[in-house]
Design a protein around this motif. Sequence first.
Motif, PDB file in Angstrom:
ATOM      1  N   TYR A  66      36.573  42.494  37.963  1.00  0.00           N
ATOM      2  CA  TYR A  66      35.469  42.140  38.854  1.00  0.00           C
ATOM      3  C   TYR A  66      34.221  41.790  38.044  1.00  0.00           C
ATOM      4  O   TYR A  66      33.493  40.855  38.368  1.00  0.00           O
ATOM      5  CB  TYR A  66      35.195  43.302  39.807  1.00  0.00           C
ATOM      6  CG  TYR A  66      34.171  43.005  40.872  1.00  0.00           C
ATOM      7  CD1 TYR A  66      34.523  42.281  42.011  1.00  0.00           C
ATOM      8  CD2 TYR A  66      32.872  43.467  40.765  1.00  0.00           C
ATOM      9  CE1 TYR A  66      33.595  42.021  43.006  1.00  0.00           C
ATOM     10  CE2 TYR A  66      31.936  43.208  41.760  1.00  0.00           C
ATOM     11  CZ  TYR A  66      32.300  42.492  42.874  1.00  0.00           C
ATOM     12  OH  TYR A  66      31.382  42.226  43.867  1.00  0.00           O
ATOM     13  N   HIS A  85      35.920  37.946  41.006  1.00  0.00           N
ATOM     14  CA  HIS A  85      34.712  38.441  41.680  1.00  0.00           C
ATOM     15  C   HIS A  85      34.502  37.682  42.996  1.00  0.00           C
ATOM     16  O   HIS A  85      34.264  38.291  44.044  1.00  0.00           O
ATOM     17  CB  HIS A  85      33.512  38.252  40.757  1.00  0.00           C
ATOM     18  CG  HIS A  85      32.265  38.897  41.236  1.00  0.00           C
ATOM     19  ND1 HIS A  85      31.666  39.915  40.552  1.00  0.00           N
ATOM     20  CD2 HIS A  85      31.497  38.685  42.330  1.00  0.00           C
ATOM     21  CE1 HIS A  85      30.576  40.298  41.200  1.00  0.00           C
ATOM     22  NE2 HIS A  85      30.456  39.557  42.284  1.00  0.00           N
ATOM     23  N   VAL A 107      37.179  38.775  45.584  1.00  0.00           N
ATOM     24  CA  VAL A 107      36.896  40.091  46.167  1.00  0.00           C
ATOM     25  C   VAL A 107      35.780  39.989  47.193  1.00  0.00           C
ATOM     26  O   VAL A 107      35.859  40.587  48.268  1.00  0.00           O
ATOM     27  CB  VAL A 107      36.548  41.131  45.080  1.00  0.00           C
ATOM     28  CG1 VAL A 107      35.998  42.409  45.696  1.00  0.00           C
ATOM     29  CG2 VAL A 107      37.775  41.449  44.229  1.00  0.00           C
TER      30      VAL A 107
END
Length: 91
Positions: free
Chosen positions: A35, A42, A45
Motif C-alpha cells: 500500500y 494503493h 485499495v
Amino acid sequence: MANIQHIATRIFRHVDAGHLPVGYTLTMGALIDAYGDNPNFHEWVDAVPGSAVEKLIACMVRTGKWDDQEWLREYVLVCTPQGEALKESAA
C-alpha cells in the motif's frame, strides 16, 4: 473505499486472540508495505470496499502467497473489476 488501517487493526486483534492463523499477520504486513510502495495497489485499495481487501487477504493466506508481489499484482489486475479498470487506464 477500504480502510487498510482499520482492516489491519482487526486482523492483528484476531491473530493475537488466536482466532486467525499467523499467516494473516504476514499477509497484512505485506499488504501494508504494498500500500505504501505501490501506487497501483494503493489506488486499488482506495477504490474497493473493505470486503474485497478481506477476500484478497483470505486468498493470499489460503494459497501461501503472503509475500509474493507478483501474485498480488496479478490478483489485482486479473481477478477484480477494479483491476481491469486500472489495466485499461494504464494502456
